[in-house]
Write a protein that holds these residues in place. Structure first.
Motif, short mmCIF file in Angstrom:
data_model
loop_
_atom_site.label_atom_id
_atom_site.label_comp_id
_atom_site.label_asym_id
_atom_site.label_seq_id
_atom_site.Cartn_x
_atom_site.Cartn_y
_atom_site.Cartn_z
N MET A 1 0.84 -1.17 0.00
CA MET A 1 0.00 0.00 0.00
C MET A 1 0.88 1.23 0.00
O MET A 1 1.91 1.26 0.64
CB MET A 1 -0.88 0.00 1.24
N THR A 2 0.44 2.20 -0.71
CA THR A 2 1.13 3.47 -0.71
C THR A 2 0.34 4.44 0.14
O THR A 2 -0.83 4.69 -0.13
CB THR A 2 1.23 4.04 -2.15
N ILE A 3 0.94 4.93 1.19
CA ILE A 3 0.30 5.97 2.00
C ILE A 3 1.20 7.18 1.92
O ILE A 3 2.32 7.16 2.40
CB ILE A 3 0.11 5.54 3.46
N ASN A 4 0.69 8.20 1.28
CA ASN A 4 1.46 9.43 1.11
C ASN A 4 0.62 10.62 1.53
O ASN A 4 -0.58 10.64 1.29
CB ASN A 4 1.89 9.62 -0.35
N SER A 5 1.27 11.56 2.08
CA SER A 5 0.63 12.82 2.39
C SER A 5 1.50 13.92 1.78
O SER A 5 2.70 13.93 1.96
CB SER A 5 0.53 13.01 3.91
N PHE A 6 0.87 14.80 1.04
CA PHE A 6 1.59 15.90 0.41
C PHE A 6 0.97 17.20 0.91
O PHE A 6 -0.05 17.64 0.39
CB PHE A 6 1.48 15.83 -1.12
N ASP A 7 1.54 17.74 1.97
CA ASP A 7 1.05 19.00 2.52
C ASP A 7 -0.44 18.97 2.80
O ASP A 7 -1.17 19.87 2.43
CB ASP A 7 1.39 20.16 1.57
N SER A 9 -2.79 16.71 1.70
CA SER A 9 -3.57 15.83 0.84
C SER A 9 -3.26 14.38 1.21
O SER A 9 -2.31 14.11 1.93
CB SER A 9 -3.23 16.09 -0.63
N VAL A 10 -4.08 13.46 0.73
CA VAL A 10 -3.94 12.06 1.13
C VAL A 10 -3.97 11.14 -0.09
O VAL A 10 -4.80 11.31 -0.97
CB VAL A 10 -5.06 11.64 2.10
N ASP A 11 -3.05 10.17 -0.11
CA ASP A 11 -3.03 9.13 -1.13
C ASP A 11 -2.83 7.80 -0.41
O ASP A 11 -1.75 7.53 0.11
CB ASP A 11 -1.89 9.38 -2.12
N ILE A 12 -3.88 6.99 -0.35
CA ILE A 12 -3.78 5.68 0.28
C ILE A 12 -4.00 4.58 -0.77
O ILE A 12 -4.53 3.52 -0.47
CB ILE A 12 -4.75 5.52 1.47
N SER A 13 -3.59 4.85 -1.99
CA SER A 13 -3.78 3.91 -3.08
C SER A 13 -3.08 2.59 -2.82
O SER A 13 -2.04 2.54 -2.18
CB SER A 13 -3.26 4.52 -4.39
N ILE A 14 -3.67 1.52 -3.35
CA ILE A 14 -3.16 0.17 -3.14
C ILE A 14 -2.80 -0.43 -4.49
O ILE A 14 -3.65 -0.52 -5.38
CB ILE A 14 -4.20 -0.71 -2.43
N ASP A 15 -1.56 -0.87 -4.62
CA ASP A 15 -1.11 -1.56 -5.83
C ASP A 15 -1.41 -3.05 -5.64
O ASP A 15 -0.59 -3.79 -5.11
CB ASP A 15 0.38 -1.31 -6.06
N VAL A 16 -2.58 -3.46 -6.07
CA VAL A 16 -3.00 -4.85 -5.91
C VAL A 16 -2.12 -5.77 -6.76
O VAL A 16 -1.81 -6.89 -6.35
CB VAL A 16 -4.50 -5.01 -6.27
N GLY A 17 -1.69 -5.29 -7.91
CA GLY A 17 -0.79 -6.08 -8.76
C GLY A 17 0.49 -6.43 -8.03
O GLY A 17 0.99 -7.55 -8.15
N ASP A 18 1.01 -5.50 -7.27
CA ASP A 18 2.22 -5.76 -6.50
C ASP A 18 1.97 -6.84 -5.46
O ASP A 18 2.80 -7.72 -5.25
CB ASP A 18 2.70 -4.46 -5.84
N ILE A 69 -10.59 2.14 -9.97
CA ILE A 69 -9.70 1.04 -10.28
C ILE A 69 -9.03 1.35 -11.61
O ILE A 69 -9.70 1.65 -12.59
CB ILE A 69 -10.49 -0.30 -10.39
N THR A 70 -7.71 1.29 -11.61
CA THR A 70 -6.93 1.51 -12.82
C THR A 70 -5.97 0.34 -12.96
O THR A 70 -5.05 0.21 -12.15
CB THR A 70 -6.13 2.83 -12.75
N GLY A 71 -6.21 -0.50 -13.96
CA GLY A 71 -5.38 -1.70 -14.09
C GLY A 71 -5.56 -2.55 -12.86
O GLY A 71 -6.67 -2.99 -12.56
N LEU A 72 -4.49 -2.77 -12.13
CA LEU A 72 -4.55 -3.52 -10.87
C LEU A 72 -4.27 -2.61 -9.68
O LEU A 72 -3.82 -3.06 -8.63
CB LEU A 72 -3.56 -4.69 -10.90
N ARG A 148 6.24 -1.20 -16.25
CA ARG A 148 5.50 -1.30 -15.00
C ARG A 148 5.75 -0.11 -14.09
O ARG A 148 4.83 0.57 -13.68
CB ARG A 148 5.87 -2.58 -14.26
N GLY A 149 6.97 0.11 -13.73
CA GLY A 149 7.29 1.20 -12.81
C GLY A 149 6.94 2.56 -13.37
O GLY A 149 6.45 3.43 -12.66
#
Length: 167
Positions: A1-7, A9-18, A69-72, A148-149
């Motif tokens: 899981m990617t948990i990022n905060s940018f000043d 904002s929140v990004d808790i996106s999950i790379d299910v493919g990974d 959902i985008t790809g995986l 991929r990357g």
């Protein structure tokens, strides 16, 4: 899981493919569509939970949640500069346990964790049916795709640009 905060904002996106150790480009369209259907169902449940839990003052931060959902990848992002600090009335924004996005992150994990074994079974069955159809060298080439990357990073760059707009 990617948990990022940018000043804020929140990004808790999950790379299910990974988590499944594969890329969307590795899968035929019917298998990818079945996986995406499962993820879309989880996404709908998550959205309902977000709408029920997210405190609404003006509605700005609630309406800016991107959940798709985008790809995986299961994209769960909010570019609003104060989304990280949203909390229920009567709690402090500095109390991390009260920050609503953290509850939403836990919900996403609780939704995804039980379905991962079924998705792995689906992929294992597909791989077993494909065994012998590609020689070892071809399988290695397919698994080493360089895009991929780069594809995964492109979405992150766009999100960071969008957060700058809210500043």
């Amino acid at each position: 899981m990617t948990i990022n905060s940018f000043d804020g904002s929140v990004d808790i996106s999950i790379d299910v493919g990974d988590r499944l150790d594969l890329d969307a480009s590795d899968l035929p369209e019917p298998i990818l569509a079945r996986i995406q259907q499962v993820l879309s169902e989880l996404n709908a449940i998550w959205r309902d939970q977000m709408l029920a839990l997210w405190p609404v003052d003006t509605g700005r931060s609630q309406s800016r949640w991107e959940n798709r959902i985008t790809g995986l990848s299961w994209v769960l992002r909010n570019p609003v500069e104060y989304a990280e600090y949203v909390h229920p009335t009567g709690t402090s924004k500095d109390d991390q346990s009260a920050q609503v996005w953290r509850v939403l992150e836990q919900i996403s994990e609780a939704l995804l964790t039980p379905v991962l074994p079924r998705l792995r079974q689906l992929i294992t069955a597909w791989k077993a049916s494909r065994r012998g159809k590609l020689d070892k060298g071809q399988r290695q080439l397919l698994s080493l795709t360089s895009r991929r990357g780069k594809l995964r990073e492109a979405a992150g760059r766009f999100f960071r640009a969008e957060t700058r707009v809210f500043k």
